[in-house]
Design a protein around this motif. Structure first.
Motif, PDB file in Angstrom:
ATOM      1  N   SER A   1       0.815  -1.209   0.000  1.00 10.56           N
ATOM      2  CA  SER A   1       0.000   0.000   0.000  1.00 10.56           C
ATOM      3  C   SER A   1       0.851   1.261   0.000  1.00 10.56           C
ATOM      4  O   SER A   1       0.622   2.192  -0.773  1.00 10.56           O
ATOM      5  N   VAL A   2       1.879   1.285   0.857  1.00 11.19           N
ATOM      6  CA  VAL A   2       2.699   2.493   0.949  1.00 11.19           C
ATOM      7  C   VAL A   2       3.560   2.666  -0.295  1.00 11.19           C
ATOM      8  O   VAL A   2       3.837   3.783  -0.726  1.00 11.19           O
ATOM      9  N   LEU A   3       3.980   1.563  -0.918  1.00 12.50           N
ATOM     10  CA  LEU A   3       4.731   1.666  -2.176  1.00 12.50           C
ATOM     11  C   LEU A   3       3.847   2.220  -3.282  1.00 12.50           C
ATOM     12  O   LEU A   3       4.282   3.038  -4.101  1.00 12.50           O
ATOM     13  N   GLU A   4       2.612   1.787  -3.301  1.00 12.89           N
ATOM     14  CA  GLU A   4       1.677   2.294  -4.311  1.00 12.89           C
ATOM     15  C   GLU A   4       1.424   3.786  -4.105  1.00 12.89           C
ATOM     16  O   GLU A   4       1.392   4.555  -5.063  1.00 12.89           O
ATOM     17  N   ASN A   5       1.265   4.204  -2.835  1.00  6.15           N
ATOM     18  CA  ASN A   5       1.042   5.621  -2.545  1.00  6.15           C
ATOM     19  C   ASN A   5       2.192   6.490  -3.006  1.00  6.15           C
ATOM     20  O   ASN A   5       2.016   7.653  -3.367  1.00  6.15           O
ATOM     21  N   ASN A   6       3.423   5.908  -2.988  1.00 10.94           N
ATOM     22  CA  ASN A   6       4.620   6.677  -3.336  1.00 10.94           C
ATOM     23  C   ASN A   6       5.205   6.283  -4.687  1.00 10.94           C
ATOM     24  O   ASN A   6       6.371   6.539  -4.972  1.00 10.94           O
ATOM     25  N   LYS A   7       4.358   5.644  -5.527  1.00 13.19           N
ATOM     26  CA  LYS A   7       4.731   5.309  -6.900  1.00 13.19           C
ATOM     27  C   LYS A   7       6.027   4.505  -6.979  1.00 13.19           C
ATOM     28  O   LYS A   7       6.867   4.715  -7.855  1.00 13.19           O
ATOM     29  N   GLY A   8       6.215   3.598  -6.020  1.00 13.43           N
ATOM     30  CA  GLY A   8       7.362   2.710  -6.040  1.00 13.43           C
ATOM     31  C   GLY A   8       8.652   3.323  -5.535  1.00 13.43           C
ATOM     32  O   GLY A   8       9.697   2.657  -5.548  1.00 13.43           O
TER      33      GLY A   8
END
Length: 446
Positions: free
Chosen positions: A403-410
């Motif tokens: 989820s946090v990777l998706e929020n920060n575009k990887g």
């Protein structure tokens, strides 16, 4: 920018970023709206945090700010419902279109259809009222880190108010993570310099010409004194400032000007607020600050209390942060269990407010229920069921990381900052859950 933020009878609050003369603001004020104009993004962000849920208008027509700078402010302040004003030709720009689609609930092109805009603003006010029913705590408190009912926090707010009125240097002392910059911002907002910029500089990064990369909205290369002219310059950790720079600062306080080693003539009208994590007597005893500079800076001084000294106020702050970050991360978490509250009150908080923020962000991302339980907090406790905690982590860590990777575009560094962990820890977690490619491929350009 108008500063009367205590009027409670206003119909609603409207904050406009940028733009020139806007005739419809007069109509809103006459109808009972409380309106603010902001031409400094730092001041705008501080104001947004203070007023809570509101209507925000981004006027892109005059190109007052960089689009990335505005996007950052808008993205961090989701408690506002954002409208955009743009020129017709700007809608041919992909970046403008992406900004509007990503962050705004509606947009209008100039010339602005006044009646339609006012109708939209009125409708969004109704939406805010519905949001308050769902999120009753949102916007209840002022700047996080400064609210509270204990004696130490009442004393701190009283000191901030009194010191803001006197246009003199302020020395802010406190442990790491207590919110010294928040105090400096509060002094700036309550002072006669509120319309000027608030510029933060890490003393460790100051060069011989007082140029600090990324220290100002103008980007690298600008002298921090010029950037903060007529405003406030916050020097973070004065003990790390070199002796030569300390001597120059001393001359500035004495004469209002000095010449740097590089030959740059510095003339400025700034109010200095400096901070340190060390006891003031220790600074002098160990020679970390020049004695003449110390006495010129320490005209007004205050100490920001550690989080462990704030008693029940820890729970007030935790509730505020929980509401803020739950909404930001689209989480259903809304409260802390009694056991979790006891854990927060009994923990010594060596990292202070900064550590509390990291713990609550992590708990919100790991929780799948409305109530944050003790197992969602990575804090030591006597009756810690390690097997149960390990199981919960194994089941939820992977989805939280995704989820946090998706929020920060990887972007791994950005994701690590959001979770409040180091980059090394982030890579360890990613490797643990097979979410990072082999080392040989990590640096391959796409």
């Amino acid at each position: 920018m108008r500063t009367d933020v205590k009027r409670t009878s206003a119909l609603g609050t409207l904050i406009v970023l940028g733009g020139n003369d806007i005739p419809w603001i007069t109509a809103l004020e006459q109808a009972g709206w409380r309106c603010y104009r902001c031409y400094d993004l730092r001041a705008a962000e501080a104001l947004l945090l203070e007023v809570g849920p509101c209507i925000g208008v981004v006027d892109l027509t005059q190109d007052n700010f960089s689009l990335n700078g505005v996007a950052g402010v808008v993205n961090r302040n989701k408690q506002a419902r954002w409208l955009a004003l743009a020129r017709e030709d700007q809608l041919n720009t992909e970046a403008i279109c992406q900004f509007i689609v990503s962050f705004c609930i509606d947009y209008f092109t100039s010339p602005v259809p006044e009646s339609q805009l006012l109708k939209t603003i009125g409708h969004q006010r109704g939406m805010l009222q519905l949001e308050r029913k769902v999120w009753p705590e949102l916007g209840q408190f002022g700047q996080h880190g400064l609210q509270g009912n204990t004696a130490v926090m009442k004393k701190l707010r009283h000191q901030v108010k009194r010191m803001a009125a006197a246009d003199m240097p302020v020395f802010v002392q406190g442990e790491i993570g207590t919110g010294k910059e928040l105090v400096a911002q509060a002094i700036h907002q309550a002072s006669t310099r509120a319309k000027g910029r608030f510029v933060t500089v890490s003393c460790e990064a100051v060069t011989s010409a007082w140029l600090v990369d990324g220290a100002t909205p103008s980007g690298p290369g600008q002298c921090c004194f010029s950037a903060a002219d007529k405003g406030v310059l916050f020097l973070d950790e004065i003990a790390l400032l070199s002796d030569d720079r300390q001597l120059e600062l001393c001359r500035l306080l004495e004469d209002g000007s000095f010449t740097t080693e590089c030959g740059r003539a510095v003339h400025t009208d700034v109010r200095l607020v400096v901070s340190t994590r060390f006891p003031l007597e220790e600074l002098l005893a160990e020679g970390n600050i020049r004695e003449d500079l110390y006495y010129r800076l320490n005209v007004l001084g205050l100490t920001v209390p550690a989080l462990r000294e704030r008693g029940e106020d820890i729970l007030l702050l935790a509730d505020y942060l929980l509401t803020k970050f739950s909404r930001q991360y689209n989480s259903i978490a809304k409260s802390l269990s009694e056991e979790a509250q006891k854990l927060l009150l009994n923990y010594p908080w060596p990292g202070n407010v900064r550590e509390l923020i990291s713990q609550l962000k992590r708990a919100i991302l790991l929780s799948e229920s409305k109530v944050i339980e003790v197992e969602h907090l990575d804090l030591p406790r006597i009756t810690d069921d390690k097997q149960s905690l390990k199981k919960i982590r194994e089941e939820s860590e992977r989805s939280a990381l995704l989820s946090v990777l998706e929020n920060n575009k990887g972007q791994i560094s950005a994701a690590a900052r959001e979770l409040g962990v180091s980059r090394a820890t982030m890579y360890r977690l990613l490797n643990k859950h097979d979410l990072v490619p082999p080392p040989r491929q990590q640096y391959r350009q796409g």
